[in-house]
Design a protein around this motif. Structure first.
Motif, PDB file in Angstrom:
ATOM      1  N   TYR A  96       0.857  -1.191   0.000  1.00  0.00           N
ATOM      2  CA  TYR A  96       0.000   0.000   0.000  1.00  0.00           C
ATOM      3  C   TYR A  96       0.894   1.241   0.000  1.00  0.00           C
ATOM      4  N   GLY A  97       1.635   1.395  -1.022  1.00  0.00           N
ATOM      5  CA  GLY A  97       2.563   2.505  -1.073  1.00  0.00           C
ATOM      6  C   GLY A  97       1.852   3.842  -1.154  1.00  0.00           C
ATOM      7  N   SER A  98       2.428   4.804  -0.475  1.00  0.00           N
ATOM      8  CA  SER A  98       1.867   6.159  -0.486  1.00  0.00           C
ATOM      9  C   SER A  98       2.999   7.150  -0.295  1.00  0.00           C
ATOM     10  N   PHE A  99       2.715   8.382  -0.632  1.00  0.00           N
ATOM     11  CA  PHE A  99       3.738   9.419  -0.463  1.00  0.00           C
ATOM     12  C   PHE A  99       4.080   9.601   1.010  1.00  0.00           C
ATOM     13  N   GLU A 100       3.048   9.560   1.872  1.00  0.00           N
ATOM     14  CA  GLU A 100       3.286   9.777   3.313  1.00  0.00           C
ATOM     15  C   GLU A 100       4.162   8.670   3.902  1.00  0.00           C
ATOM     16  N   SER A 101       3.858   7.409   3.561  1.00  0.00           N
ATOM     17  CA  SER A 101       4.668   6.310   4.120  1.00  0.00           C
ATOM     18  C   SER A 101       6.100   6.364   3.598  1.00  0.00           C
ATOM     19  N   ALA A 102       6.262   6.726   2.319  1.00  0.00           N
ATOM     20  CA  ALA A 102       7.624   6.843   1.778  1.00  0.00           C
ATOM     21  C   ALA A 102       8.379   7.971   2.463  1.00  0.00           C
ATOM     22  N   ARG A 103       7.647   9.112   2.695  1.00  0.00           N
ATOM     23  CA  ARG A 103       8.296  10.235   3.386  1.00  0.00           C
ATOM     24  C   ARG A 103       8.732   9.837   4.798  1.00  0.00           C
ATOM     25  N   ASP A 104       7.845   9.127   5.558  1.00  0.00           N
ATOM     26  CA  ASP A 104       8.201   8.692   6.922  1.00  0.00           C
ATOM     27  C   ASP A 104       9.397   7.750   6.898  1.00  0.00           C
ATOM     28  N   ALA A 105       9.437   6.895   5.912  1.00  0.00           N
ATOM     29  CA  ALA A 105      10.569   5.961   5.822  1.00  0.00           C
ATOM     30  C   ALA A 105      11.878   6.707   5.630  1.00  0.00           C
ATOM     31  N   VAL A 106      11.841   7.739   4.772  1.00  0.00           N
ATOM     32  CA  VAL A 106      13.053   8.536   4.540  1.00  0.00           C
ATOM     33  C   VAL A 106      13.438   9.295   5.799  1.00  0.00           C
ATOM     34  N   ASN A 107      12.443   9.875   6.489  1.00  0.00           N
ATOM     35  CA  ASN A 107      12.728  10.660   7.693  1.00  0.00           C
ATOM     36  C   ASN A 107      13.371   9.819   8.793  1.00  0.00           C
ATOM     37  N   PHE A 108      12.958   8.549   8.849  1.00  0.00           N
ATOM     38  CA  PHE A 108      13.530   7.688   9.884  1.00  0.00           C
ATOM     39  C   PHE A 108      14.698   6.871   9.357  1.00  0.00           C
ATOM     40  N   ASN A 109      15.279   7.325   8.283  1.00  0.00           N
ATOM     41  CA  ASN A 109      16.528   6.768   7.773  1.00  0.00           C
ATOM     42  C   ASN A 109      16.377   5.310   7.348  1.00  0.00           C
ATOM     43  N   ALA A 110      15.283   5.001   6.661  1.00  0.00           N
ATOM     44  CA  ALA A 110      15.149   3.665   6.091  1.00  0.00           C
ATOM     45  C   ALA A 110      16.135   3.528   4.937  1.00  0.00           C
ATOM     46  N   PHE A 111      16.658   2.315   4.754  1.00  0.00           N
ATOM     47  CA  PHE A 111      17.639   2.100   3.701  1.00  0.00           C
ATOM     48  C   PHE A 111      16.969   2.082   2.326  1.00  0.00           C
ATOM     49  N   ALA A 112      15.752   1.465   2.253  1.00  0.00           N
ATOM     50  CA  ALA A 112      15.059   1.389   0.959  1.00  0.00           C
ATOM     51  C   ALA A 112      13.557   1.269   1.202  1.00  0.00           C
ATOM     52  N   TYR A 113      12.802   1.614   0.172  1.00  0.00           N
ATOM     53  CA  TYR A 113      11.329   1.556   0.218  1.00  0.00           C
ATOM     54  C   TYR A 113      10.894   0.794  -1.030  1.00  0.00           C
ATOM     55  N   VAL A 114      10.357  -0.445  -0.823  1.00  0.00           N
ATOM     56  CA  VAL A 114      10.048  -1.330  -1.954  1.00  0.00           C
ATOM     57  C   VAL A 114       8.576  -1.732  -1.862  1.00  0.00           C
ATOM     58  N   GLU A 115       7.853  -1.635  -2.990  1.00  0.00           N
ATOM     59  CA  GLU A 115       6.453  -2.046  -3.015  1.00  0.00           C
ATOM     60  C   GLU A 115       6.355  -3.537  -3.333  1.00  0.00           C
ATOM     61  N   LYS A 116       5.382  -4.182  -2.722  1.00  0.00           N
ATOM     62  CA  LYS A 116       5.241  -5.631  -2.879  1.00  0.00           C
ATOM     63  C   LYS A 116       4.851  -6.015  -4.302  1.00  0.00           C
ATOM     64  N   LEU A 117       4.137  -5.135  -4.974  1.00  0.00           N
ATOM     65  CA  LEU A 117       3.644  -5.488  -6.289  1.00  0.00           C
ATOM     66  C   LEU A 117       4.736  -5.455  -7.349  1.00  0.00           C
ATOM     67  N   SER A 118       5.853  -4.876  -6.998  1.00  0.00           N
ATOM     68  CA  SER A 118       6.943  -4.775  -7.962  1.00  0.00           C
ATOM     69  C   SER A 118       7.648  -6.121  -8.112  1.00  0.00           C
ATOM     70  N   ASN A 119       8.548  -6.147  -9.064  1.00  0.00           N
ATOM     71  CA  ASN A 119       9.320  -7.366  -9.311  1.00  0.00           C
ATOM     72  C   ASN A 119      10.156  -7.711  -8.073  1.00  0.00           C
ATOM     73  N   PRO A 120      10.148  -9.011  -7.614  1.00  0.00           N
ATOM     74  CA  PRO A 120      10.963  -9.365  -6.432  1.00  0.00           C
ATOM     75  C   PRO A 120      12.446  -9.116  -6.636  1.00  0.00           C
ATOM     76  N   GLU A 121      12.868  -8.994  -7.883  1.00  0.00           N
ATOM     77  CA  GLU A 121      14.278  -8.721  -8.120  1.00  0.00           C
ATOM     78  C   GLU A 121      14.688  -7.388  -7.501  1.00  0.00           C
ATOM     79  N   GLN A 122      13.728  -6.443  -7.441  1.00  0.00           N
ATOM     80  CA  GLN A 122      14.052  -5.149  -6.807  1.00  0.00           C
ATOM     81  C   GLN A 122      14.347  -5.342  -5.322  1.00  0.00           C
ATOM     82  N   LEU A 123      13.524  -6.189  -4.646  1.00  0.00           N
ATOM     83  CA  LEU A 123      13.767  -6.463  -3.228  1.00  0.00           C
ATOM     84  C   LEU A 123      15.101  -7.176  -3.034  1.00  0.00           C
ATOM     85  N   ILE A 124      15.364  -8.144  -3.934  1.00  0.00           N
ATOM     86  CA  ILE A 124      16.648  -8.871  -3.833  1.00  0.00           C
ATOM     87  C   ILE A 124      17.810  -7.913  -4.026  1.00  0.00           C
ATOM     88  N   SER A 125      17.658  -7.010  -5.013  1.00  0.00           N
ATOM     89  CA  SER A 125      18.732  -6.043  -5.273  1.00  0.00           C
ATOM     90  C   SER A 125      18.970  -5.147  -4.060  1.00  0.00           C
TER      91      SER A 125
END
Length: 695
Positions: A96-125
């Motif tokens: 359930y990606g959203s601008f607010e959740s992505a912004r919070d992830a960046v603010n709390f120094n998350a390493f990456a923000y990956v959506e589940k619907l995307s290719n799993p290769e992105q998560l592996i990468s």
């Protein structure tokens, strides 16, 4: 919570752990299989609470967090992990990606923000990138720590290429900074006479792959170094060399000095041997006397007083060196007054005149320190100064600094044999040994007096702690005496006291006075200065007397005692008062330690056990126990008491070690502390001798 191990890495000691927080079980399994397939070790949780419970159980490197969890959001969990100080790479994984959740992830120094619907290769990468980032940061920290170690290491550490060129150095010598040294051949900084050995060591390391050690001298500073050359392998081949140099200039100087002294000594021995070959009989005599003198010196080391040393020295020295007469005179370094003489007179009798002091004439104060003077055809005198004949005489002057403290005379009055330089050399060696032994005995006597004074101060300090108990003990007989006397006075005034009753009252009054006198006598015996003791000490009696001295303190503190001792009780050789001082210090410490223990549980157990040729005295209390192991309780001025001086345990250990024993402490299995004194047992013969010794 599920934990899955990677078959390919199950036997390795270094694992990369990945924390998966996903509330959907099927997604959790998919992510676990995905992480496991990449060679990492996943641990999967279904909620944030579960994740917070397991976060400290593994060294997690990466965390994959679902954004929508049943209890908190993924970004909230990320915030809590950061608050706990967890430095791991967090990947927010959400459907359930959203601008607010992505912004919070960046603010709390998350390493990456990956959506589940995307290719799993992105998560592996992103997973691989997070692991690589962690590895790179760990490598940077390791390199930083290594750089710090290298910069602050006292040794010189270099990296050399295959040709001996310096590629890196942590620091140079004064006058040769690192910038000047890097890029130059290492052997340019080595003394030319040692360069061949250095090149051979370098070649050996490159060819065999085994480390080499050599000693070199710097051409820049003249300093000596002990060097270690080891291979640095690249692709199973020694491509470069690690070169570590530890400065040994002082040691080398000492070795050179020692070698020079050895060479000088060897030269003197060779010269003496060449001379003595011409006189074969004198050579045999000289070596025989050296052997005798060595045996005599070994026997003299057992002397405990200067008088005993000098008496034995003149008797044994005359026999060992074939001398007719020998005399030792000792002087007071302060005023050069003669303090005593010991010698063999013209009748072969031992004379001991150590109990008087007379001034040394000015003409006898001249002498060369450490020099033996030989005189021929001189007038020889008796100890009173009266002439008894003529002959040869050797004189050795013993100095301490600029002060004369003794002389040794030897002559050939009885046989008339000529004294030679060999006699002088033997006498010099003998006098040097005697001077050393005299200084050692005096130093030991001073140390013994100092230790006794310190022990007496400790006993006086202990007496202050015992004052209340003694006041309580003395109060009972003194109160009884007052009551008896006041009662007697009333009955005398009333005319109702006959002679029999008066005798009974006086007898009871005398008993109480004797009781008070015994208490004071015990007190005086504990604090009076003691001579150095060497008697057999009965440990059972020493424990009984120590408990008797502390009877008031034990009763006032409500501490019961339990003593067990084998029959017959073991004995040790030493000083009774000092042993009692140790016991009293330990008992007082036990009383203080049980101050907060319930009254019914205040018990001090003293056990005497025999183990081999040693006796163990174990004092166990039920108090507050020992302080942390980092507290050195046996060091001076270290105390766990608010008003303690910190000397009791230190002096107690010194006393036990002076008795060739050991004192240590450990926690008691039943709570509290246990102090253990280990002392050597007196053999039966030694005990009998001590019991029969007068006084």
């Amino acid at each position: 919570m599920t934990e899955t191990s990677s078959p390919s890495r199950s036997d390795t000691t270094t694992r990369i752990w990945v924390l998966i927080v996903e509330d959907d079980q099927s997604h959790r399994q998919v992510l676990s299989d995905l992480v496991l397939g990449e060679g990492y070790h996943p641990m999967a949780c279904g909620s944030a609470a579960e994740a917070l419970r397991v976060i400290d159980t593994r060294p997690f490197v990466v965390a994959i967090l679902d954004q929508r969890l049943p209890d908190v959001s993924g970004t909230d969990l990320l915030q809590k992990l950061r608050q706990r100080g967890k430095d791991l790479r967090v990947i927010i994984h959400t459907g359930y990606g959203s601008f607010e959740s992505a912004r919070d992830a960046v603010n709390f120094n998350a390493f990456a923000y990956v959506e589940k619907l995307s290719n799993p290769e992105q998560l592996i990468s992103q997973l691989h990138r997070a692991v690589q980032d962690h590895t790179a940061e760990a490598l940077r920290r390791s390199e930083s720590e290594l750089t710090s170690v290298m910069e602050h290491a006292p040794d010189v550490i270099c990296r050399l290429d295959r040709h001996g060129i310096i590629e890196f150095i942590n620091h140079g010598e004064p006058g040769a900074e690192s910038e000047q040294v890097v890029g130059s051949p290492a052997e340019d900084w080595i003394d030319p006479s040692q360069r061949l050995a250095f090149r051979r060591a370098l070649e050996s390391v490159l060819m065999t792959g085994r480390a080499q050690a050599i000693e070199i001298q710097s051409t820049n500073s003249g300093r000596w170094y002990s060097c270690h050359l080891g291979p640095i392998r690249e692709n199973d081949r020694s491509e470069s060399i690690i070169f570590i140099a530890h400065e040994i200039t002082d040691r080398k100087a000492a070795e050179i000095t020692l070698r020079r002294h050895q060479e000088e000594l060897e030269q003197r021995v060779h010269q003496r041997t060449a001379e003595l070959r011409q006189r074969e009989s004198q050579e045999r005599w000289f070596h025989e006397k050296l052997t005798c003198l060595s045996l005599v010196s070994n026997r003299l080391t057992s002397s405990s007083t200067v008088t005993e040393l000098c008496r034995n020295a003149v008797e044994l020295g005359c026999q060992a060196m074939d001398l007719d007469r020998m005399r030792i005179c000792l002087y007071d370094p302060g005023d050069n007054r003669l303090r005593g003489t010991w010698g063999i007179d013209e009748q072969g009798r031992l004379r001991d005149e150590s109990s008087y002091a007379q001034p040394l004439p000015d003409e006898q104060r001249q002498g060369v320190p450490g020099h033996c003077c030989i005189e021929h055809d001189v007038e020889l005198t008796d100890p009173a100064g009266q002439p008894v004949g003529r002959g040869s005489r050797c004189t050795f002057w013993m100095f301490e600094g600029d002060h004369l403290f003794g002389r040794i005379f030897a002559d050939n009055l009885l046989t008339g044999n000529l004294l030679t330089d060999n006699h002088c050399e033997l006498l010099s060696l003998y006098a040097g040994t005697l001077a050393h032994l005299i200084r050692r005995i005096r130093a030991e006597a001073r140390a013994s007096r100092h230790h006794e004074a310190l022990s007496r101060v400790s006993r006086l300090a202990t007496l202050g702690e015992m004052a209340t108990g003694f006041a309580h003990e003395l109060n009972q007989p003194l109160s009884a005496i007052v009551n008896f006397i006041q009662g007697t006075i009333r009955r005398v005034n009333s005319g109702r006291l006959d002679q029999a009753e008066l005798n009974q009252v006086l007898a009871r009054t005398a008993d109480q006075a004797l009781r008070a006198g015994k208490i004071i006598q015990r007190l005086r015996g504990f604090v009076r200065p003691q001579e150095a003791g060497g008697e057999a000490v009965n440990l059972q009696q020493a424990i009984h007397d120590s408990l008797g001295l502390l009877e008031g303190q034990l009763a006032q503190a409500g501490v019961r005692t339990r003593v067990s001792c084998p029959d017959p009780a073991p004995s040790i050789r030493g000083d009774t008062i000092q042993i009692e001082q140790v016991l009293i210090n330990l008992i007082l410490n036990a009383i203080d330690a049980m101050d907060r223990t319930e009254l019914a549980h205040r018990l001090l157990t003293i056990r005497v056990l025999i183990q081999g040729d040693h006796v163990h005295v174990r004092l166990t209390d039920r108090g507050c126990g020992l302080p942390p192991q980092t507290t050195p309780i046996f060091e001076p001025f270290i105390s766990t008491k608010p008003n303690g001086m910190g000397m009791g345990l230190s002096i107690s250990r010194s006393i036990i070690q002076a008795h060739r024993g050991e004192l240590f402490a450990k926690p008691s299995p039943s709570g509290g502390a246990e102090f253990i004194c280990v002392l050597p047992i007196v053999e039966n013969k030694d005990k009998t001798d001590a019991d029969e010794r007068p006084g």
